[in-house]
Design an enzyme around this catalytic site. Sequence first.
Site, PDB file in Angstrom:
ATOM      1  NE  ARG A 236      -4.152  -1.615   0.165  1.00 46.17           N
ATOM      2  CZ  ARG A 236      -4.434  -2.584  -0.679  1.00 46.17           C
ATOM      3  NH1 ARG A 236      -3.329  -2.786  -1.462  1.00 46.17           N
ATOM      4  NH2 ARG A 236      -5.481  -3.498  -0.325  1.00 46.17           N
ATOM      5  CD  GLU A 265      -3.192   3.080  -5.146  1.00 45.27           C
ATOM      6  OE1 GLU A 265      -4.121   2.379  -5.587  1.00 45.27           O
ATOM      7  OE2 GLU A 265      -2.346   2.434  -4.985  1.00 45.27           O
ATOM      8  CG  HIS A 283      -3.441  -1.094  -6.471  1.00 43.75           C
ATOM      9  ND1 HIS A 283      -3.701  -0.497  -5.484  1.00 43.75           N
ATOM     10  CD2 HIS A 283      -3.133  -2.416  -6.331  1.00 43.75           C
ATOM     11  CE1 HIS A 283      -3.870  -1.264  -4.549  1.00 43.75           C
ATOM     12  NE2 HIS A 283      -3.543  -2.440  -4.839  1.00 43.75           N
TER      13      HIS A 283
HETATM   14  C1  GLV Z   1      -4.750  -5.592  -3.638  1.00 44.24           C
HETATM   15  O1  GLV Z   1      -3.939  -4.383  -3.434  1.00 44.24           O
HETATM   16  C2  GLV Z   1      -5.312  -6.323  -2.551  1.00 44.24           C
HETATM   17  O2  GLV Z   1      -5.225  -6.001  -1.229  1.00 44.24           O
HETATM   18  O3  GLV Z   1      -5.881  -7.227  -2.933  1.00 44.24           O
END
Ligand code: GLV
Length: 324
Positions: A236, A265, A283
Amino acid sequence: MKVFVTRKIPEPGLELLRRECSVVEVFPHDRIPSKEEIIEGLGGKDGLLCLLTDKIDEEVITSNPKLRMISSYAAGYDNIDVETATKLGIPVSNTPDVLTDATAEMAWALLFAVARRIVEGDAFTREGRFKGWSPLLMLGKQVSGKTLGVVGAGRIGTAFALKGRGFNMKTLYFNRSRNRLLEEELGAEKVSLEELMRESDFVSIHLPLTSETYHFIGYRELSLMKKDAILINTARGAIIDENALVEVLTEKRIFGAGLDVYEHEPMVDERLKKLSNVVLQPHTGSATLEARTEMAIIAAENLITGLKGRKPRYCVNPEVFDRS
Ligand code: GLV
Ligand code: GLV
């Protein structure tokens, strides 16, 4: 059972829901819904299937007193106010495991892309600038035999480290508890964050985002890195102080970074986009057909199981079941 799905997910998941539920309402647009739109869709439903881009806060959760189950189509659940859900006895589920390999592979893809300057090289070649083999063209950084630093040795961090077997690396890891699998399989060593940042040639972040890991990697930690080290983040964005990272990258105090996630984001810092020593992904860590299909099935199964009053396979607040 009536459920609201905040965005179209792969069909096998929706099929499962349609088989079991009388109403399956899917947000009709291919974009992130606003909070108002989530609250509107959730009205009168028993269950919610949401994505990591949806902020499921107290206002959303309490907007529908009928809500009995929240199933997230993701591994990370920092976007959900789990505390409020738990207080109200609402189970929250996620979809780990099935995206572990996909995300670990993305971390490796970014690591190699940065180390071997793949994106720069591709642009260079397309632009017609390749005039023949050259001894000093696009020199990168060798991976084999170097030191790999894994920050967070949970499911994804462990898979990431194990996939490095073929590269004969020395593995260091930072984790709350010992990871015997990594120690036995790789001779990995559990070290302090400071030592890991100082000693590693490649640092890859695999922590969940919590109040404790927010800005876990700040200017101080980045300053400890070797001048030719590479930082990878597929976890993250907010685990790293992005401002500090931009500064360190701009001053070329490390070799580069591979980022799949960002602090704000979907906003990506304009300064990052201008740097040639970073590789940026939107992402897509879990974005393989295989992982996303499995995630859809598991998210649907979790939702159905929870709505039937049983503990879903992946529940992040199992205490709501222990209490009842
Ligand atoms: C993706 O970032 C997730 O946490 O599934
Ligand atoms: C590189 O292409 C080599 O043959 O050394």
